[in-house]
Scaffold this motif. Structure first.
Motif, mmCIF file in Angstrom:
data_model
loop_
_atom_site.group_PDB
_atom_site.id
_atom_site.type_symbol
_atom_site.label_atom_id
_atom_site.label_comp_id
_atom_site.label_asym_id
_atom_site.label_seq_id
_atom_site.Cartn_x
_atom_site.Cartn_y
_atom_site.Cartn_z
ATOM 1 N N GLN A 293 0.804 -1.245 0.000
ATOM 2 C CA GLN A 293 0.000 0.000 0.000
ATOM 3 C C GLN A 293 0.825 1.277 0.000
ATOM 4 O O GLN A 293 0.502 2.224 -0.702
ATOM 5 C CB GLN A 293 -1.022 0.040 1.154
ATOM 6 C CG GLN A 293 -1.858 -1.229 1.343
ATOM 7 C CD GLN A 293 -2.749 -1.581 0.162
ATOM 8 O OE1 GLN A 293 -2.778 -0.874 -0.820
ATOM 9 N NE2 GLN A 293 -3.457 -2.698 0.245
ATOM 10 N N SER A 294 1.915 1.336 0.820
ATOM 11 C CA SER A 294 2.760 2.542 0.816
ATOM 12 C C SER A 294 4.138 2.165 1.343
ATOM 13 O O SER A 294 4.273 1.194 2.100
ATOM 14 C CB SER A 294 2.142 3.621 1.714
ATOM 15 O OG SER A 294 3.064 4.682 1.883
ATOM 16 N N GLY A 295 5.140 2.951 0.954
ATOM 17 C CA GLY A 295 6.486 2.714 1.472
ATOM 18 C C GLY A 295 6.819 3.664 2.612
ATOM 19 O O GLY A 295 7.941 3.661 3.116
ATOM 20 N N SER A 296 5.868 4.500 3.006
ATOM 21 C CA SER A 296 6.130 5.486 4.065
ATOM 22 C C SER A 296 5.514 5.024 5.379
ATOM 23 O O SER A 296 4.312 4.736 5.448
ATOM 24 C CB SER A 296 5.515 6.834 3.649
ATOM 25 O OG SER A 296 5.158 7.580 4.801
ATOM 26 N N ARG A 309 7.609 -0.249 6.968
ATOM 27 C CA ARG A 309 8.278 -0.664 5.726
ATOM 28 C C ARG A 309 9.419 -1.628 6.039
ATOM 29 O O ARG A 309 9.668 -2.566 5.300
ATOM 30 C CB ARG A 309 8.775 0.533 4.899
ATOM 31 C CG ARG A 309 9.886 1.331 5.542
ATOM 32 C CD ARG A 309 10.381 2.457 4.650
ATOM 33 N NE ARG A 309 11.388 2.018 3.700
ATOM 34 C CZ ARG A 309 11.419 2.381 2.427
ATOM 35 N NH1 ARG A 309 10.482 3.177 1.938
ATOM 36 N NH2 ARG A 309 12.369 1.969 1.630
ATOM 37 N N GLU A 310 10.076 -1.416 7.205
ATOM 38 C CA GLU A 310 11.182 -2.309 7.577
ATOM 39 C C GLU A 310 10.666 -3.736 7.784
ATOM 40 O O GLU A 310 11.266 -4.710 7.329
ATOM 41 C CB GLU A 310 11.863 -1.814 8.871
ATOM 42 C CG GLU A 310 12.630 -0.498 8.743
ATOM 43 C CD GLU A 310 11.739 0.747 8.667
ATOM 44 O OE1 GLU A 310 10.558 0.656 9.083
ATOM 45 O OE2 GLU A 310 12.211 1.805 8.189
ATOM 46 N N ARG A 311 9.523 -3.853 8.469
ATOM 47 C CA ARG A 311 8.939 -5.180 8.715
ATOM 48 C C ARG A 311 8.525 -5.823 7.375
ATOM 49 O O ARG A 311 8.751 -7.014 7.156
ATOM 50 C CB ARG A 311 7.724 -5.026 9.646
ATOM 51 C CG ARG A 311 6.930 -6.274 9.872
ATOM 52 C CD ARG A 311 7.680 -7.288 10.755
ATOM 53 N NE ARG A 311 7.016 -8.586 10.749
ATOM 54 C CZ ARG A 311 7.619 -9.756 10.539
ATOM 55 N NH1 ARG A 311 8.924 -9.805 10.323
ATOM 56 N NH2 ARG A 311 6.934 -10.872 10.559
ATOM 57 N N TYR A 312 7.950 -5.004 6.502
ATOM 58 C CA TYR A 312 7.531 -5.536 5.194
ATOM 59 C C TYR A 312 8.757 -6.099 4.455
ATOM 60 O O TYR A 312 8.718 -7.210 3.914
ATOM 61 C CB TYR A 312 6.845 -4.438 4.370
ATOM 62 C CG TYR A 312 6.299 -4.958 3.058
ATOM 63 C CD1 TYR A 312 5.018 -5.483 2.972
ATOM 64 C CD2 TYR A 312 7.087 -4.944 1.899
ATOM 65 C CE1 TYR A 312 4.527 -5.986 1.774
ATOM 66 C CE2 TYR A 312 6.604 -5.447 0.696
ATOM 67 C CZ TYR A 312 5.319 -5.959 0.638
ATOM 68 O OH TYR A 312 4.845 -6.467 -0.545
ATOM 69 N N LEU A 313 9.852 -5.323 4.463
ATOM 70 C CA LEU A 313 11.049 -5.771 3.748
ATOM 71 C C LEU A 313 11.638 -7.032 4.383
ATOM 72 O O LEU A 313 12.165 -7.905 3.687
ATOM 73 C CB LEU A 313 12.083 -4.637 3.701
ATOM 74 C CG LEU A 313 11.681 -3.460 2.791
ATOM 75 C CD1 LEU A 313 12.607 -2.254 2.986
ATOM 76 C CD2 LEU A 313 11.680 -3.886 1.311
ATOM 77 N N GLU A 314 11.528 -7.110 5.710
ATOM 78 C CA GLU A 314 11.995 -8.321 6.411
ATOM 79 C C GLU A 314 11.210 -9.544 5.927
ATOM 80 O O GLU A 314 11.770 -10.603 5.665
ATOM 81 C CB GLU A 314 11.673 -8.168 7.898
ATOM 82 C CG GLU A 314 12.858 -8.062 8.829
ATOM 83 C CD GLU A 314 12.341 -7.744 10.230
ATOM 84 O OE1 GLU A 314 12.742 -6.677 10.726
ATOM 85 O OE2 GLU A 314 11.526 -8.511 10.799
ATOM 86 N N ILE A 315 9.867 -9.380 5.825
ATOM 87 C CA ILE A 315 9.020 -10.513 5.392
ATOM 88 C C ILE A 315 9.404 -10.925 3.972
ATOM 89 O O ILE A 315 9.553 -12.111 3.666
ATOM 90 C CB ILE A 315 7.519 -10.124 5.451
ATOM 91 C CG1 ILE A 315 7.109 -9.816 6.886
ATOM 92 C CG2 ILE A 315 6.640 -11.221 4.877
ATOM 93 C CD1 ILE A 315 5.749 -9.142 6.998
ATOM 94 N N ILE A 333 -1.345 2.175 -3.090
ATOM 95 C CA ILE A 333 -2.237 3.324 -3.239
ATOM 96 C C ILE A 333 -1.378 4.593 -3.233
ATOM 97 O O ILE A 333 -0.520 4.745 -2.350
ATOM 98 C CB ILE A 333 -3.239 3.402 -2.064
ATOM 99 C CG1 ILE A 333 -4.119 2.147 -2.028
ATOM 100 C CG2 ILE A 333 -4.087 4.662 -2.150
ATOM 101 C CD1 ILE A 333 -5.058 2.071 -0.827
ATOM 102 N N VAL A 334 -1.591 5.471 -4.198
ATOM 103 C CA VAL A 334 -0.908 6.782 -4.142
ATOM 104 C C VAL A 334 -1.934 7.871 -3.849
ATOM 105 O O VAL A 334 -3.122 7.718 -4.142
ATOM 106 C CB VAL A 334 -0.158 7.140 -5.455
ATOM 107 C CG1 VAL A 334 0.908 6.111 -5.768
ATOM 108 C CG2 VAL A 334 -1.124 7.304 -6.614
ATOM 109 N N GLY A 335 -1.435 8.964 -3.228
ATOM 110 C CA GLY A 335 -2.313 10.119 -2.987
ATOM 111 C C GLY A 335 -3.214 9.958 -1.783
ATOM 112 O O GLY A 335 -4.263 10.619 -1.692
ATOM 113 N N THR A 347 7.789 5.258 -1.268
ATOM 114 C CA THR A 347 7.094 4.150 -1.953
ATOM 115 C C THR A 347 7.917 3.714 -3.162
ATOM 116 O O THR A 347 8.141 2.516 -3.390
ATOM 117 C CB THR A 347 5.674 4.587 -2.379
ATOM 118 O OG1 THR A 347 4.945 4.911 -1.208
ATOM 119 C CG2 THR A 347 4.955 3.497 -3.146
ATOM 120 N N LEU A 348 8.380 4.700 -3.949
ATOM 121 C CA LEU A 348 9.195 4.351 -5.130
ATOM 122 C C LEU A 348 10.438 3.572 -4.697
ATOM 123 O O LEU A 348 10.822 2.578 -5.323
ATOM 124 C CB LEU A 348 9.617 5.625 -5.870
ATOM 125 C CG LEU A 348 8.505 6.472 -6.512
ATOM 126 C CD1 LEU A 348 9.093 7.726 -7.167
ATOM 127 C CD2 LEU A 348 7.720 5.659 -7.552
#
Ligand code: SAM
Ligand code: SF4
Length: 466
Positions: A293-296, A309-315, A333-335, A347-348
């Motif tokens: 959904q977002s990288g922030s 985002r750190e947890r997501y990258l770990e998974i 999702i953006v915006g 996010t990018l």
């Protein structure tokens, strides 16, 4: 009761087979005809198959065009404003068919009825039925009643959300084809701040495991070779002591099944147990749809996603290490309200780091009753479009690079059918869901053929028999 209308009796059950028996054609044509148009995701398609079973069992027959139908049902999606607008446009255009034949029954099913209820019927007085996702069992009675009542009566509205409704005893109608959907959970309890699903589909509930396995067996018996297990959050599956990895293992053990896939995973609930099961069983496809959904972190918190985002990258790291050749897809999702350029850049950056094979990318749209709808929708539409275009073009580039890396690889392709672009070729998919076309050589859909990925055209591979 209308002439030719029948409630269920053994004579009327096997409608499609009857049509093929000479002499039974008249009988079949007397059954009330139903056309179902479906909008939205795989879960909505699966729901339409359940509705088909309910109606076929009640003595209706399915037709391929709205013009040919006495009863027209539109199964809708309310997840994003654009999807809702599209479905509402189609519904409005059906008034023409009602004008042509006032005894036609026109109904709206799914999430929009749950969301708009009376407003939907009030603004479109030609509608006969407004039925939410937990009231499909009532459809034969509602249609019957409507067919028997004088024209011009107000629409029947049935939109109760039922905690116990799983449609567990209603096997979805299998229209043929190699892939079949099996819904394992309904509803969602996550309450992401932007999402309408918990309001339109109600509380999360899981089907008993034995009935899921029995349904998969039945579908395999009818020719399915690939089962797609569905839920808004399959990782939340819970029945007795069984979690989602147990469910996946059990379905993968069904005899005659080639492949099992699943949609959708949630970063809060997924983990090593799932990846271990995926790595251990070749029938489980190496493909993970894990919406980020977002990288922030700031936006993720506002979205109530329950991870950073750190947890997501770990998974993602754990999944890549455990399951060789795993392909990834995601939703973004953006915006979202207050999203800054810096949030968007994060996010990018995440997209760069993960290198998703595919992504489904959306502009935020406020949905009624959600928590985020109370926030100011302050990212201008033009800016949302700019961000979306930038994200899409980055993802297309990465997706293509990921595909180019596969060239030369030999893999098993499950034949789905004839290629729509070239009738002399098959189209099928690799276990990690890449589409491949290759020449026919006496095989049948549902067979698996070893193919070398020789060329990439757009997003489809051209394969050579290995
Ligand atoms: N259950 C899945 C999950 O956890 O992500 C997906 C459910 S939703 C039906 C599919 C996707 O639609 C979401 O992942 C999200 O990216 C998008 N979506 C949902 N609500 C939205 C909204 N208000 N605006 C834009 N996109 C939205
Ligand atoms: Fe919606 Fe979140 Fe549930 Fe997915 S997990 S259906 S995005 S509330």
């Amino acid at each position: 009761m209308q002439p030719g209308r029948k409630t269920r009796s053994p004579l009327w059950v096997s409608t499609p087979a009857m049509a093929s028996i000479p002499g039974n054609r008249d009988l079949t044509e007397r059954l009330t005809s139903v056309y179902i148009q479906t909008y939205g995701c795989q879960m909505n398609i699966a729901d339409s198959r359940t509705v088909e079973t309910i109606l076929l069992d009640a003595g209706y027959r399915l037709v391929d065009t709205p013009e040919a139908a006495k009863v027209i049902l539109v199964n809708t999606c309310a997840v994003r404003e654009s999807a809702q607008t599209r479905a509402l446009g189609q519904i409005s255009s059906l008034s023409r068919l009602k004008t042509q034949n006032g005894t036609r029954v026109i109904g709206v099913l799914g999430c929009i009825p749950q969301e708009m209820r009376e407003a939907l019927a009030h603004e479109r007085p030609f509608l006969d039925l407004v039925v939410g996702p937990d009231d499909y069992r009532q459809l034969p009675y509602l249609i019957e009643e409507r067919l028997a009542s004088p024209p011009g009566e107000p629409a029947r509205i049935a939109t109760l959300l039922r905690r116990s409704e799983l449609y567990d005893d209603i096997p979805p109608h299998h229209r043929g084809g190699v892939t079949a959907f099996v819904t394992i959970t309904r509803g969602c309890d996550k309450f992401c701040s932007y999402c309408v699903v918990p309001y339109t589909r109600g509380r999360e509930r899981s089907r008993p495991l034995p009935s899921i396995v029995a349904e998969a067996e039945k579908l395999v018996g009818k020719g399915a070779r690939e089962i797609m297990l569905l839920g808004q959050n399959v990782d939340a599956y819970e029945w007795e002591d069984n979690g989602f990895p147990d469910c996946l293992k059990a379905v993968a053990s069904v005899d005659g099944l080639e492949r099992v896939r699943f949609l959708t995973s949630h970063p809060q609930d997924t983990g090593q147990d799932l990846f271990d099961v995926m790595a251990a069983d070749a029938k489980i496809c190496p493909y993970l749809h894990l919406p980020v959904q977002s990288g922030s972190n700031r936006i993720l918190e506002m979205m109530n996603r329950g991870y950073t985002r750190e947890r997501y990258l770990e998974i993602i790291g754990a999944a890549k290490r455990t399951v060789p050749g795993l392909a990834f897809s995601t939703d973004i999702i953006v915006g979202f309200p207050s999203e800054t350029e810096r949030d968007f850049e994060e996010t990018l950056d995440l997209v760069h780091q993960v290198r998703f094979d595919t992504a489904f990318m959306f502009r935020y749209s406020p949905r009624p009753r959600t928590k985020a709808a109370r926030l100011t929708d302050d990212v201008p539409e033009a800016e949302k479009i700019r961000r979306l275009e930038k994200l899409i073009s980055l993802q297309l580039k990465i997706g293509r690079e990921q595909n180019l890396k596969q060239l030369g690889r030999v893999d098993d392709v499950l034949i789905e059918g004839i290629s729509p672009k070239n009738n002399d070729m098959w189209i099928g998919r690799t276990p990690d869901h890449r589409p491949v076309v290759f020449s026919q050589n006496g095989e049948m859909p549902g067979q698996v053929v070893a193919v070398k990925l020789a060329e990439l055209r757009g997003f489809t591979f051209v394969g050579l028999r290995a």
